[in-house]
Design a protein around this motif. Structure first.
Motif, short mmCIF file in Angstrom:
data_model
loop_
_atom_site.label_atom_id
_atom_site.label_comp_id
_atom_site.label_asym_id
_atom_site.label_seq_id
_atom_site.Cartn_x
_atom_site.Cartn_y
_atom_site.Cartn_z
N GLN A 22 0.84 -1.21 0.00
CA GLN A 22 0.00 0.00 0.00
C GLN A 22 0.87 1.26 0.00
O GLN A 22 0.58 2.22 -0.71
CB GLN A 22 -0.94 0.01 1.22
N MET A 23 1.94 1.24 0.79
CA MET A 23 2.84 2.40 0.81
C MET A 23 3.53 2.58 -0.54
O MET A 23 3.64 3.70 -1.06
CB MET A 23 3.87 2.28 1.93
N GLY A 24 4.00 1.47 -1.12
CA GLY A 24 4.65 1.54 -2.42
C GLY A 24 3.73 2.11 -3.48
O GLY A 24 4.10 3.01 -4.24
N ALA A 25 2.51 1.59 -3.53
CA ALA A 25 1.54 2.07 -4.51
C ALA A 25 1.19 3.54 -4.28
O ALA A 25 1.09 4.31 -5.23
CB ALA A 25 0.28 1.20 -4.46
N GLU A 59 1.58 11.47 7.74
CA GLU A 59 2.65 12.36 8.19
C GLU A 59 3.44 12.97 7.04
O GLU A 59 4.01 14.05 7.19
CB GLU A 59 3.63 11.61 9.11
N VAL A 60 3.51 12.27 5.91
CA VAL A 60 4.25 12.79 4.75
C VAL A 60 3.30 13.33 3.66
O VAL A 60 3.69 13.52 2.52
CB VAL A 60 5.23 11.75 4.16
N VAL A 116 7.09 1.93 11.77
CA VAL A 116 6.69 2.00 10.37
C VAL A 116 7.45 3.10 9.63
O VAL A 116 7.76 2.95 8.44
CB VAL A 116 5.16 2.21 10.25
N ARG A 117 7.80 4.19 10.31
CA ARG A 117 8.45 5.32 9.64
C ARG A 117 9.69 4.94 8.83
O ARG A 117 9.81 5.34 7.68
CB ARG A 117 8.78 6.42 10.64
N PRO A 118 10.65 4.17 9.40
CA PRO A 118 11.82 3.84 8.58
C PRO A 118 11.48 2.95 7.38
O PRO A 118 12.12 3.06 6.33
CB PRO A 118 12.77 3.13 9.55
N ILE A 123 10.81 2.71 1.46
CA ILE A 123 9.94 2.50 0.30
C ILE A 123 9.92 3.75 -0.57
O ILE A 123 10.02 3.66 -1.80
CB ILE A 123 8.52 2.08 0.74
N GLU A 124 9.82 4.93 0.03
CA GLU A 124 9.83 6.16 -0.76
C GLU A 124 11.12 6.27 -1.57
O GLU A 124 11.09 6.60 -2.76
CB GLU A 124 9.67 7.39 0.13
#
Length: 140
Positions: A22-25, A59-60, A116-118, A123-124
């Motif tokens: 989900q983060m990657g997408a 947060e981002v 989760v943040r790191p 991923i970003e």
């Protein structure tokens, strides 16, 4: 601007489709700004996206609160140019001629937002590298 037929298609796959994929997408959708077709799925999807992942992305400035985990289908893999696996192992179908990348990342399942943040930041960075590799300039 490229036409939809010229846009590369990228599929992110993890087991539950509730965290890493989900983060990657979300990052690829956000940074690709319509120049990449983005999909995500899971081999055994969860009921909801991990709340700590939703918070870390908020947060981002990326809102994924409306996302829902989706089941991985053979067609999703077949119709993608790049398939990025994140811990789905042998559950992901293989098609010759597809580009497969396996991103080894810690699983955010059961972890708080601090853990989760790191993962999110890694991923970003990888998505930015992928965009450069695809010849797509990242939007900010």
């Amino acid at each position: 601007m490229s036409t939809p037929a010229e846009r590369p298609t990228v599929l992110f796959v993890c087991v539950h489709n509730a965290g890493r994929s989900q983060m990657g997408a979300a990052f690829l959708t956000h940074l690709g700004a319509g120049r990449v077709e983005v999909r995500s799925a899971g081999s055994a999807p969860a009921q909801t996206v991990n709340p700590a992942v939703v918070e870390a992305m908020r947060e981002v400035g990326v809102d994924i609160s409306a996302e829902v985990p989706k089941v991985l289908t053979v067609e999703a893999v077949r119709s993608s140019d790049v398939v990025i696996t994140m811990g789905c192992g042998d559950a992901c179908p293989y098609f010759p001629g597809k580009r497969y990348l396996d991103w080894k990342l810690e699983d955010p399942a059961g972890q708080g937002v601090d853990a989760v943040r790191p993962i999110r930041d890694e991923i970003e960075n990888r998505v930015r590298d992928l965009l450069a590799d695809l010849g797509v300039e990242a939007a900010e």
